[in-house]
Design a protein around this motif. Structure first.
Motif, PDB file in Angstrom:
ATOM      1  N   ILE A  36       0.838  -1.191   0.000  1.00 36.57           N
ATOM      2  CA  ILE A  36       0.000   0.000   0.000  1.00 36.57           C
ATOM      3  C   ILE A  36       0.876   1.245   0.000  1.00 36.57           C
ATOM      4  O   ILE A  36       1.806   1.358   0.799  1.00 36.57           O
ATOM      5  N   VAL A  37       0.580   2.179  -0.900  1.00 33.11           N
ATOM      6  CA  VAL A  37       1.211   3.494  -0.909  1.00 33.11           C
ATOM      7  C   VAL A  37       0.106   4.500  -0.664  1.00 33.11           C
ATOM      8  O   VAL A  37      -0.909   4.502  -1.368  1.00 33.11           O
ATOM      9  N   TYR A  38       0.291   5.338   0.359  1.00 29.63           N
ATOM     10  CA  TYR A  38      -0.745   6.307   0.703  1.00 29.63           C
ATOM     11  C   TYR A  38      -0.133   7.612   1.180  1.00 29.63           C
ATOM     12  O   TYR A  38       0.987   7.653   1.680  1.00 29.63           O
ATOM     13  N   GLU A  39      -0.896   8.669   0.998  1.00 28.09           N
ATOM     14  CA  GLU A  39      -0.501   9.988   1.484  1.00 28.09           C
ATOM     15  C   GLU A  39      -1.269  10.281   2.764  1.00 28.09           C
ATOM     16  O   GLU A  39      -2.474  10.051   2.849  1.00 28.09           O
ATOM     17  N   ASN A  40      -0.583  10.814   3.735  1.00 32.04           N
ATOM     18  CA  ASN A  40      -1.198  11.242   4.989  1.00 32.04           C
ATOM     19  C   ASN A  40      -1.759  12.649   4.781  1.00 32.04           C
ATOM     20  O   ASN A  40      -1.134  13.643   5.141  1.00 32.04           O
ATOM     21  N   ILE A  41      -2.946  12.719   4.174  1.00 33.43           N
ATOM     22  CA  ILE A  41      -3.482  14.036   3.816  1.00 33.43           C
ATOM     23  C   ILE A  41      -3.908  14.854   5.033  1.00 33.43           C
ATOM     24  O   ILE A  41      -4.035  16.066   4.935  1.00 33.43           O
ATOM     25  N   TRP A  42      -4.072  14.208   6.158  1.00 31.74           N
ATOM     26  CA  TRP A  42      -4.362  14.955   7.381  1.00 31.74           C
ATOM     27  C   TRP A  42      -3.236  15.945   7.683  1.00 31.74           C
ATOM     28  O   TRP A  42      -3.448  16.959   8.337  1.00 31.74           O
ATOM     29  N   ALA A  43      -2.030  15.680   7.187  1.00 29.67           N
ATOM     30  CA  ALA A  43      -0.870  16.515   7.493  1.00 29.67           C
ATOM     31  C   ALA A  43      -0.700  17.681   6.527  1.00 29.67           C
ATOM     32  O   ALA A  43       0.111  18.567   6.768  1.00 29.67           O
ATOM     33  N   ALA A  44      -1.435  17.709   5.427  1.00 28.96           N
ATOM     34  CA  ALA A  44      -1.251  18.753   4.413  1.00 28.96           C
ATOM     35  C   ALA A  44      -1.391  20.173   4.975  1.00 28.96           C
ATOM     36  O   ALA A  44      -0.562  21.037   4.655  1.00 28.96           O
ATOM     37  N   PRO A  45      -2.393  20.475   5.821  1.00 33.99           N
ATOM     38  CA  PRO A  45      -2.469  21.834   6.377  1.00 33.99           C
ATOM     39  C   PRO A  45      -1.241  22.186   7.226  1.00 33.99           C
ATOM     40  O   PRO A  45      -0.763  23.324   7.193  1.00 33.99           O
ATOM     41  N   PHE A  46      -0.708  21.208   7.950  1.00 37.00           N
ATOM     42  CA  PHE A  46       0.491  21.446   8.752  1.00 37.00           C
ATOM     43  C   PHE A  46       1.686  21.708   7.839  1.00 37.00           C
ATOM     44  O   PHE A  46       2.481  22.624   8.081  1.00 37.00           O
ATOM     45  N   VAL A  47       1.821  20.921   6.779  1.00 35.25           N
ATOM     46  CA  VAL A  47       2.910  21.117   5.817  1.00 35.25           C
ATOM     47  C   VAL A  47       2.815  22.513   5.212  1.00 35.25           C
ATOM     48  O   VAL A  47       3.829  23.225   5.090  1.00 35.25           O
ATOM     49  N   ALA A  48       1.612  22.940   4.832  1.00 32.98           N
ATOM     50  CA  ALA A  48       1.425  24.276   4.268  1.00 32.98           C
ATOM     51  C   ALA A  48       1.838  25.343   5.277  1.00 32.98           C
ATOM     52  O   ALA A  48       2.521  26.317   4.912  1.00 32.98           O
ATOM     53  N   ALA A  49       1.469  25.172   6.544  1.00 33.00           N
ATOM     54  CA  ALA A  49       1.823  26.151   7.570  1.00 33.00           C
ATOM     55  C   ALA A  49       3.331  26.218   7.781  1.00 33.00           C
ATOM     56  O   ALA A  49       3.900  27.304   7.951  1.00 33.00           O
TER      57      ALA A  49
END
Length: 151
Positions: free
Chosen positions: A105-118
């Motif tokens: 399985i390859v997946y993105e932890n999209i919950w972290a995207a707002p933190f990455v943007a910040a």
């Protein structure tokens, strides 16, 4: 300072190889994976299911085979970004035991995207990352509990 819109920021992308014994497949793991995708916690890029028989022969299974060992993952049929290829399948086959089934399985932890943007908006960059194995975390927490005085 650079601004990065959340729509351009991505969360960390992980690869996992999960091994299951052929006897006793319940489908519970696929149910949880579906929940994570539907709730927007992760974005699934790739999912392959590989079976290694007792003689060591390896087969990539069709997710939509009714009654097949991979049918619990049929929801993810078509999840293929091209990240997983023959090399990853061969490595997975070498890593799993005969008589088992594995989900790559390859997946993105999209919950972290707002933190990455910040972080990026503040000029920050990731300089190191590692995953601490769950058994190490559990052992550390157990040791901490053992040290804590009982109230």
């Amino acid at each position: 300072m650079t601004t990065t819109p959340e729509t351009e920021a991505h969360g960390p992308v992980d690869f996992v190889l999960l091994e299951f014994p052929m006897a006793g497949l319940t489908g519970r793991a696929s149910e949880e994976l579906i929940r994570l995708v539907e709730e927007g916690v992760i974005r699934l890029f790739d999912l392959l299911v590989v079976m290694k028989n007792e003689e060591g022969a390896v087969e990539v299974l069709e997710l939509t085979d009714p009654g097949g060992p991979a049918e619990a993952f049929s929801y993810f049929d078509g999840a293929h970004s091209g990240i997983l290829g023959d090399e990853e399948i061969a490595e997975a086959a070498d890593a799993i035991l005969p008589g088992s089934l594995a989900a790559l399985i390859v997946y993105e932890n999209i919950w972290a995207a707002p933190f990455v943007a910040a972080v990026r908006e503040s000029g920050g960059e990731l300089v190191a990352s590692t995953r601490i194995p769950a058994p190490d975390v559990m052992a550390a927490l157990e040791a901490l509990d053992a040290e804590s005085p009982v109230a």
